[in-house]
Design an enzyme around this catalytic site. Structure first.
Site, PDB file in Angstrom:
ATOM      1  N   SER A  17       0.843  -1.072  -0.050  1.00 20.24           N
ATOM      2  CA  SER A  17      -0.164  -0.028   0.004  1.00 20.24           C
ATOM      3  C   SER A  17       0.998   1.134   0.178  1.00 20.24           C
ATOM      4  O   SER A  17       1.866   1.191   0.418  1.00 20.24           O
ATOM      5  CB  SER A  17      -0.935   0.045   1.461  1.00 20.24           C
ATOM      6  OG  SER A  17      -1.419   1.351   1.427  1.00 20.24           O
ATOM      7  N   TYR A  44      -1.667  -0.895  10.085  1.00 19.20           N
ATOM      8  CA  TYR A  44      -1.823  -0.929   8.634  1.00 19.20           C
ATOM      9  C   TYR A  44      -0.462  -0.817   7.970  1.00 19.20           C
ATOM     10  O   TYR A  44       0.173  -1.376   7.111  1.00 19.20           O
ATOM     11  CB  TYR A  44      -3.143  -0.506   8.311  1.00 19.20           C
ATOM     12  CG  TYR A  44      -3.211  -0.355   6.693  1.00 19.20           C
ATOM     13  CD1 TYR A  44      -3.954  -1.855   6.398  1.00 19.20           C
ATOM     14  CD2 TYR A  44      -2.813   0.213   5.691  1.00 19.20           C
ATOM     15  CE1 TYR A  44      -4.145  -2.063   4.932  1.00 19.20           C
ATOM     16  CE2 TYR A  44      -3.110   0.106   4.411  1.00 19.20           C
ATOM     17  CZ  TYR A  44      -3.761  -1.213   3.883  1.00 19.20           C
ATOM     18  OH  TYR A  44      -3.858  -1.476   2.619  1.00 19.20           O
TER      19      TYR A  44
HETATM   20  N1  LIG Z   1      -8.916  -0.882  -1.442  1.00 16.93           N
HETATM   21  C1  LIG Z   1      -7.809  -0.263  -1.553  1.00 16.93           C
HETATM   22  O1  LIG Z   1      -8.114   0.952  -1.776  1.00 16.93           O
HETATM   23  C2  LIG Z   1      -6.477  -0.871  -1.394  1.00 16.93           C
HETATM   24  C3  LIG Z   1      -5.294   0.351  -1.592  1.00 16.93           C
HETATM   25  C4  LIG Z   1      -3.889  -0.230  -1.234  1.00 16.93           C
HETATM   26  C5  LIG Z   1      -3.917  -1.635  -0.819  1.00 16.93           C
HETATM   27  N2  LIG Z   1      -4.797  -2.583  -0.567  1.00 16.93           N
HETATM   28  C6  LIG Z   1      -4.454  -3.890  -0.231  1.00 16.93           C
HETATM   29  O2  LIG Z   1      -5.256  -4.850  -1.316  1.00 16.93           O
HETATM   30  C7  LIG Z   1      -5.686  -5.867  -0.480  1.00 16.93           C
HETATM   31  C8  LIG Z   1      -7.004  -6.291  -0.783  1.00 16.93           C
HETATM   32  O3  LIG Z   1      -8.042  -5.243  -0.231  1.00 16.93           O
HETATM   33  P1  LIG Z   1      -9.213  -5.045  -0.516  1.00 16.93           P
HETATM   34  O4  LIG Z   1      -9.492  -3.669  -0.920  1.00 16.93           O
HETATM   35  O5  LIG Z   1      -9.747  -5.834  -1.634  1.00 16.93           O
HETATM   36  O6  LIG Z   1     -10.106  -5.381   0.961  1.00 16.93           O
HETATM   37  P2  LIG Z   1     -11.408  -6.325   1.396  1.00 16.93           P
HETATM   38  O7  LIG Z   1     -12.263  -5.655   0.206  1.00 16.93           O
HETATM   39  O8  LIG Z   1     -11.526  -5.892   2.814  1.00 16.93           O
HETATM   40  O9  LIG Z   1     -10.879  -7.653   1.181  1.00 16.93           O
HETATM   41  C9  LIG Z   1      -9.999  -8.135   2.356  1.00 16.93           C
HETATM   42  C10 LIG Z   1      -9.963  -9.531   2.020  1.00 16.93           C
HETATM   43  O10 LIG Z   1      -9.200 -10.362   3.080  1.00 16.93           O
HETATM   44  C11 LIG Z   1      -9.726 -11.257   4.000  1.00 16.93           C
HETATM   45  N3  LIG Z   1      -9.491 -11.102   5.357  1.00 16.93           N
HETATM   46  C12 LIG Z   1      -9.300 -10.223   6.135  1.00 16.93           C
HETATM   47  N4  LIG Z   1      -8.839 -10.635   7.487  1.00 16.93           N
HETATM   48  C13 LIG Z   1      -8.690 -12.029   7.212  1.00 16.93           C
HETATM   49  C14 LIG Z   1      -8.286 -12.911   8.124  1.00 16.93           C
HETATM   50  N5  LIG Z   1      -8.251 -12.883   9.342  1.00 16.93           N
HETATM   51  N6  LIG Z   1      -8.279 -14.196   7.773  1.00 16.93           N
HETATM   52  C15 LIG Z   1      -8.592 -14.519   6.558  1.00 16.93           C
HETATM   53  N7  LIG Z   1      -9.065 -13.746   5.449  1.00 16.93           N
HETATM   54  C16 LIG Z   1      -9.066 -12.373   5.894  1.00 16.93           C
HETATM   55  C17 LIG Z   1     -11.344 -10.611   3.700  1.00 16.93           C
HETATM   56  O11 LIG Z   1     -12.103 -11.771   4.153  1.00 16.93           O
HETATM   57  P3  LIG Z   1     -13.937 -11.570   4.518  1.00 16.93           P
HETATM   58  O12 LIG Z   1     -14.553 -11.418   3.139  1.00 16.93           O
HETATM   59  O13 LIG Z   1     -14.227 -12.725   5.069  1.00 16.93           O
HETATM   60  O14 LIG Z   1     -13.967 -10.318   5.374  1.00 16.93           O
HETATM   61  C18 LIG Z   1     -11.385 -10.406   2.522  1.00 16.93           C
HETATM   62  O15 LIG Z   1     -11.865 -11.369   1.620  1.00 16.93           O
HETATM   63  C19 LIG Z   1      -5.132  -5.775   0.866  1.00 16.93           C
HETATM   64  O16 LIG Z   1      -3.901  -6.330   1.140  1.00 16.93           O
HETATM   65  C20 LIG Z   1      -5.099  -4.205   0.988  1.00 16.93           C
HETATM   66  O17 LIG Z   1      -4.173  -3.843   1.951  1.00 16.93           O
HETATM   67  C21 LIG Z   1      -6.133  -2.160  -0.933  1.00 16.93           C
END
Ligand SMILES: NC(=O)c1ccc[n+]([C@@H]2O[C@H](COP(=O)([O-])OP(=O)(O)OC[C@H]3O[C@@H](n4cnc5c(N)ncnc54)[C@H](OP(=O)(O)O)[C@@H]3O)[C@@H](O)[C@H]2O)c1
Length: 255
Positions: A162, A175
């Site tokens: 990130s 984070y």
């Molecule tokens: N979205 C952004 O703007 C953004 C920006 C920079 C980086 N990122 C990175 O991109 C990645 C994906 O993010 P996202 O935005 O798609 O997030 P998201 O929609 O919150 O999805 C996160 C996923 O991780 C799973 N997860 C969370 N805690 C967990 C645990 N304890 N055990 C197993 N699974 C777990 C969640 O499962 P559940 O569905 O069961 O909750 C969900 O499937 C992350 O690494 C995030 O840091 C995102």
């Protein structure tokens, strides 16, 4: 070898149909957000995808969507990274060795946001949980599954970073620290593996993306103003495909 600047998708990359054919690719956090779209995309390019996550009904929905699209039958591996210990990863390794014999790629995507608050008021339990899920789980799983990655002719590991991991920012707490750790762990592993095995490791920062995590971090933002996960998939495919076999220890950004 590590480039401190964040690289972009090479302009000349254009994924060919079936460019991930016969690859066995694990995706963590595959039930929602970016992980869900990445899992479906990898399957669409011919990969057998192993869907990991903590909410089985969500993983089952992704499983069904992959099957309905006529893509290779995926597998589901339920796991909660919050409570998983080394023995759980050893069991995972034994199961996958039996079922698949090797792993061609792992997308470490699952993460928790934690609190958006100053360090002074950051909850200590949340701190530990976020580091466990976002960083320590990557360490334990990579360490344990390395023999299966080494069984593949050329395996790719992607850690999801990130912007706040590349450069710390106030109120992002554990984070930001976990993502900085992920970038450093990538550099450590890339250095250790360079010239030793056929496993490469890189980080990918998707940037602002329309998901539940983004909405939780920026509740006042109009989601329509943020890129959907689909837009970043060329980079996700590139780093898993044979086009990136010589790319190791680099930090990529999708936008
Ligand atoms: N979205 C952004 O703007 C953004 C920006 C920079 C980086 N990122 C990175 O991109 C990645 C994906 O993010 P996202 O935005 O798609 O997030 P998201 O929609 O919150 O999805 C996160 C996923 O991780 C799973 N997860 C969370 N805690 C967990 C645990 N304890 N055990 C197993 N699974 C777990 C969640 O499962 P559940 O569905 O069961 O909750 C969900 O499937 C992350 O690494 C995030 O840091 C995102």
């Amino acid at each position: 070898m590590t480039n401190e600047t964040q690289l972009s998708l090479p302009e000349q990359f254009s994924p060919t149909e079936n460019c991930l054919k016969d690859k066995i690719i694990m995706v963590t956090g595959a039930g929602d957000g970016i992980g869900r779209i990445a899992a479906k995309t990898y399957a669409a390019f011919g990969a057998t995808v192993i869907l990991l996550g903590r909410t089985t009904p969500k993983l089952e929905m992704v499983y069904d969507e992959i099957e309905q699209a006529g893509n290779p039958q995926p597998a589901i591996y339920p796991i909660n990274f919050e409570g998983a210990v080394e023995k759980d990863y050893i069991d995972m390794c034994n199961t996958l060795e039996r079922e698949f014999g090797r792993i061609d790629g792992i997308l470490f995507n699952a993460s928790e946001l934690g609190q958006r608050t100053p360090i002074q008021s950051y909850d200590a339990d949340t701190w530990s949980r976020v580091l466990q899920v976002n960083l320590t789980a990557n360490f334990l799983m990579t360490k344990t599954l390395l023999p299966l990655l080494e069984h593949a002719p050329s395996a790719s590991v992607i850690f999801t970073s990130s912007s706040v991991g590349h450069k710390g920012r106030g109120f992002w707490g554990a984070y930001a620290v976990s993502k900085a750790g992920v970038e450093n762990l990538c550099e450590v592993l890339a250095d250790e593996w360079d010239g030793v095995n056929q496993v490469r490791i890189n980080t990918l920062n998707p940037g602002a993306t329309r998901t539940n995590m983004r909405a939780a971090a920026y509740p006042a933002e109009n989601p329509a103003s943020v890129a959907p996960p689909e837009q970043h998939m060329p980079l996700y495919v590139y780093l898993m495909s044979n086009d990136s076999v010589d790319v190791n220890g680099q930090h990529f950004k999708a936008q």
